[in-house]
Scaffold this motif. Structure first.
Motif, short mmCIF file in Angstrom:
data_model
loop_
_atom_site.label_atom_id
_atom_site.label_comp_id
_atom_site.label_asym_id
_atom_site.label_seq_id
_atom_site.Cartn_x
_atom_site.Cartn_y
_atom_site.Cartn_z
N PRO A 1 0.84 -1.20 0.00
CA PRO A 1 0.00 0.00 0.00
C PRO A 1 0.88 1.25 0.00
O PRO A 1 1.88 1.32 0.70
N ASP B 1 -1.29 6.66 2.59
CA ASP B 1 -2.70 7.00 2.45
C ASP B 1 -3.11 7.92 3.59
O ASP B 1 -2.41 8.01 4.60
N ASP C 1 -5.52 -0.05 -10.98
CA ASP C 1 -4.93 0.27 -9.68
C ASP C 1 -4.85 1.78 -9.45
O ASP C 1 -4.04 2.24 -8.65
N GLN D 1 -5.36 2.92 -5.85
CA GLN D 1 -4.21 2.71 -4.96
C GLN D 1 -3.06 3.63 -5.30
O GLN D 1 -2.17 3.82 -4.49
#
Lengths: 362, 128
Positions: free
Chosen positions: A221, A224, A340, A343
């Motif tokens: 990841p 975020d 994606d 992400q």
């Protein structure tokens, strides 16, 4: 003279699977949509090479490296023999062929390793994920291409040599690599077929091919932030901060006019979001896209991601009709093709044109 | 016994969520009245919703069937259904309602919506 088995089944299977995987890798090279196929072929190729190493130590007589006539003098003599069109007879590979085999195997190994390095550095995937920066990944891409070009030359020579040798020895060498048999004096040392090893090799290759091909990309990841994602994702995709230089984000949040809409942010929200954006901007080079944007975007940076040189270069072959298509509508709708996009990765392997669209330009 | 308690619990929960929705909407309606709006009309709200002002209307992004998801007309981003009957989170937060009125009236009509208009919108939407 009689038919003597020289090339056992595992060796022949290895050879032709190598041809197949090289051809598949070649055909799928350079196009982002076929990366999975390219990787799958590449990993099979590496597995085949590793098998050949083992087989070269423990395999049938004619497969063993220690029985290859590698002495330099023999190679020189053989070269002279070709010039005179009269070469000494070798049951397996001749001296020049033996060196060519080793060179080919060596280059193919380097091709595989450089490929894995590109994968790790640029795509942040695979065995070397996290070990290489995008800059190193890019350098290995040049190496990978250079080795490939050397192999193209060497393989052409290999094919020519097979024909020359077949002529000089009055023996169909291609047929020999298919059936395993050469017409030789009865006293020649034969190999054994070893079908079980061959079966194992085939099974292993297929498993690797399918396993790699269907493996979903393994994303770590990216940084975020809930406030950012909730606020900036209300009207459009929350474009990951790594897609623009920090200065662009600062300029964007310094004004209320946000591409003809009102940003309308209270100060606390603005501070938090701006901090997140500038801390994770393109300068961090977290992804290949970020690194390339950082390298190529001028100062002052455009505020629109679609106006960055990298974006424009990547999308230059996309036909206008694709942008107008109802499933896409806008250049700002990254998620239409980039699976994606949410992400923030924008990996090559996660890109698919929606099935109802054809891109006439490509 | 268990069944009765369960049923009572569910009914209570449901009524509480609709009360919550009522709270946000009714408190806003009261404040619009205080600003000078007369009786709000769902019919008027519906008309406003569908009418183009300039070249834009609410329908452009939210669609005509509010029980369905809409799509942002510029970015194609999916917009969750507006109807509280299918999306209970809608109209439950007064701050959010005001924020979106401010933003969307500006973009769609290029001006602020009046208290009357907002009252009509809310009355229309809460019945969807």
């Amino acid at each position: 003279m009689q038919a003597v088995l020289i090339w056992d089944l595992p060796l022949r299977l290895f050879h032709w699977l190598l041809v197949l995987s090289f051809a598949l890798a070649w055909g799928s090279a350079g196009d982002d949509r076929y990366l999975n196929l390219h990787l799958s072929a590449g990993y099979v190729l590496l597995a085949l090479l590793l098998f050949r190493l083992v087989w070269g130590i423990y395999g049938g007589h004619h497969a063993r490296f220690k029985f290859l006539p590698l002495k330099i003098q023999l190679a020189i003599d053989y070269a002279k023999g070709i010039a005179r069109q009269q070469t000494p007879h070798y049951v397996g590979h001749n001296p020049l062929g033996s060196w060519a085999v080793l060179l080919l195997l060596g280059l193919l190994f380097l091709l595989s390793f450089s490929g894995i390095s590109v994968l790790g550095g640029e795509e942040r995937q695979g065995l070397l994920k996290g070990w290489l920066s995008p800059a190193m990944g890019d350098w290995f891409r040049h190496v990978h291409l250079l080795i490939f070009q050397s192999l193209q030359i060497l393989l052409s020579l290999h094919i020519i040599a097979v024909f020359i040798e077949s002529y000089l020895q009055q023996s169909n060498l291609i047929k020999a690599m298919l059936t395993g048999y050469k017409s030789l004096p009865e006293t020649s040392k034969a190999s054994r077929q070893q079908p079980w090893v061959a079966a194992l090799l085939l099974f292993g290759s297929i498993s690797i091919a399918l396993g790699v091909y269907h493996q979903p990309a393994n994303y770590e990841p990216l940084p975020d932030n809930q406030v950012w994602r909730a606020y900036c994702g209300e009207c459009h995709l929350a474009y990951h901060p790594s897609l623009l230089p920090a200065a662009a984000w600062q300029a964007m949040l310094a004004q209320d006019d946000h591409f003809e809409e009102a940003l309308d942010m209270d100060e606390a929200t603005a501070l938090e979001i701006l901090a997140f954006l500038t801390e994770n901007a393109a300068e961090t080079a977290l992804t290949e896209a970020a690194w390339k944007i950082k390298q190529t975007t001028p100062t002052p940076a455009p505020l629109r991601i679609t106006k960055t040189p990298h974006w424009q270069e990547q999308h230059q072959h996309v036909a206008e009709s694709v942008w107008q298509h109802p499933q896409v509508i806008s250049r700002s709708n990254c998620a239409a093709c980039h699976q994606d996009a949410e992400q923030g990765w924008f990996q090559d392997s996660a890109m698919r044109l929606p099935s109802s669209i054809t891109n006439e330009d490509s | 016994m268990k069944k009765i308690i369960l049923t009572m619990g569910c009914l209570l929960g449901l009524s509480m969520s609709s009360i919550a929705a009522e709270d946000a909407v009714s408190s806003l309606l009261k404040s619009y009245q205080a600003e000078g709006a007369s009786a709000a009309s769902a019919e008027q709200g519906k008309q406003q919703w569908q009418q183009k002002q300039g070249d834009r209307s609410c329908v452009d992004c939210h669609g005509t069937d509010l029980t369905q998801a809409g799509k942002h007309v510029r970015t194609s981003k999916v917009i969750q259904a507006m109807a509280p009957s299918v999306n209970p989170k809608r109209l439950s937060d007064a701050k959010k309602i005001e924020k979106w009125f401010k933003r969307n009236c500006k973009w769609t009509y290029d001006r602020v919506c009046s208290a009357q208009e907002k009252a009509n919108f809310l009355t229309f939407l809460k019945g969807q």
